[in-house]
Design an enzyme around this catalytic site. Structure first.
Site, PDB file in Angstrom:
ATOM      1  N   GLY A  47       0.768  -1.958   0.329  1.00 21.06           N
ATOM      2  CA  GLY A  47      -0.329   0.093  -0.218  1.00 21.06           C
ATOM      3  C   GLY A  47       1.074   0.953   0.259  1.00 21.06           C
ATOM      4  CD  GLN A  52       3.632   6.047   2.865  1.00 14.79           C
ATOM      5  OE1 GLN A  52       2.346   5.009   1.969  1.00 14.79           O
ATOM      6  NE2 GLN A  52       4.212   5.401   2.725  1.00 14.79           N
ATOM      7  CB  CYS A  89       5.091   2.483   7.590  1.00 21.17           C
ATOM      8  SG  CYS A  89       4.661   4.021   6.784  1.00 21.17           S
ATOM      9  CG  LEU A  90       7.045   1.524   1.509  1.00 21.97           C
ATOM     10  CD1 LEU A  90       6.942   2.089  -0.065  1.00 21.97           C
ATOM     11  CD2 LEU A  90       8.521   0.273   1.688  1.00 21.97           C
ATOM     12  CG  HIS A 131      -0.548   1.329   6.862  1.00 20.48           C
ATOM     13  ND1 HIS A 131       0.578   0.924   8.035  1.00 20.48           N
ATOM     14  CD2 HIS A 131       0.591   1.895   6.215  1.00 20.48           C
ATOM     15  CE1 HIS A 131       1.829   1.063   7.850  1.00 20.48           C
ATOM     16  NE2 HIS A 131       1.306   2.040   6.546  1.00 20.48           N
ATOM     17  CD  GLU A 132      -0.954   2.319   2.852  1.00 18.66           C
ATOM     18  OE1 GLU A 132      -0.480   3.519   2.623  1.00 18.66           O
ATOM     19  OE2 GLU A 132      -0.325   1.463   3.382  1.00 18.66           O
ATOM     20  CG  HIS A 135       0.568   6.261   5.557  1.00 17.47           C
ATOM     21  ND1 HIS A 135       1.639   7.562   6.033  1.00 17.47           N
ATOM     22  CD2 HIS A 135       1.139   5.266   5.400  1.00 17.47           C
ATOM     23  CE1 HIS A 135       2.459   5.952   6.117  1.00 17.47           C
ATOM     24  NE2 HIS A 135       1.999   4.806   5.765  1.00 17.47           N
TER      25      HIS A 135
HETATM   26 ZN    ZN Z   1       2.892   3.670   6.143  1.00 24.32          ZN
END
Ligand code: ZN
Length: 147
Positions: A47, A52, A89-90, A131-132, A135
């Site tokens: 995702g 991000q 998470c990236l 999760h997204e 963000h």
């Molecule tokens: Zn993330």
């Protein structure tokens, strides 16, 4: 092949912003979502949310091997059940945090063609969407540590 976005990392203020609602869905959103998807696949992530990649708009992409979901202005209508799973998470490399989330959700939003879509998601798919969406509100997995 479109060029990839650079992933913003923890410490970048855009990751703490509440992202703007997209008022007019157009070619720009379509392009961003395509490029976000390519960036997600190249990063081997499941995702990605627009902040991000430095864009403060409510756009997310998710693919947990159930097909690619691109959502604009996503809103969770229903949450059901509860589960805890270790998430990474990236934007917060090198750490994982146990996060409690709803097991099943119903989420509504818009697709890049400007059509309203409603998605029922379970398990990992539901988790990735939550999760997204976090963000888009400036929430990161580290906010769940010690909770
Ligand atoms: Zn993330």
């Amino acid at each position: 092949m479109v060029s990839l976005y650079k992933i913003r990392k923890y410490g970048d203020p855009i990751l703490r912003k509440k992202c703007n609602i997209v008022k007019n869905i157009g070619i720009e959103e379509e392009k961003i979502l395509k490029r976000m998807s390519e960036t997600m696949y190249a990063s081997q992530a499941i995702g990605l949310a627009a902040p991000q990649v430095g864009i403060d708009k409510q756009l997310i992409v998710v693919d947990v091997d159930e097909g690619l979901l691109k959502l604009i202005n996503p809103l969770i209508l229903l949450k059901e059940g509860e589960g805890v799973l270790e998430e990474g998470c990236l934007s917060v490399p090198g750490i994982t945090v146990k996060v409690k989330r709803a097991k099943n959700i119903v989420v509504e939003g818009w697709n890049e063609e400007g059509k309203r879509v409603k998605v029922e998601a379970k398990g990992l798919f539901a988790r990735a969407i939550q999760h997204e969406i976090d963000h888009l509100q400036g929430i990161l997995i580290i906010d769940y540590a010690n909770s």
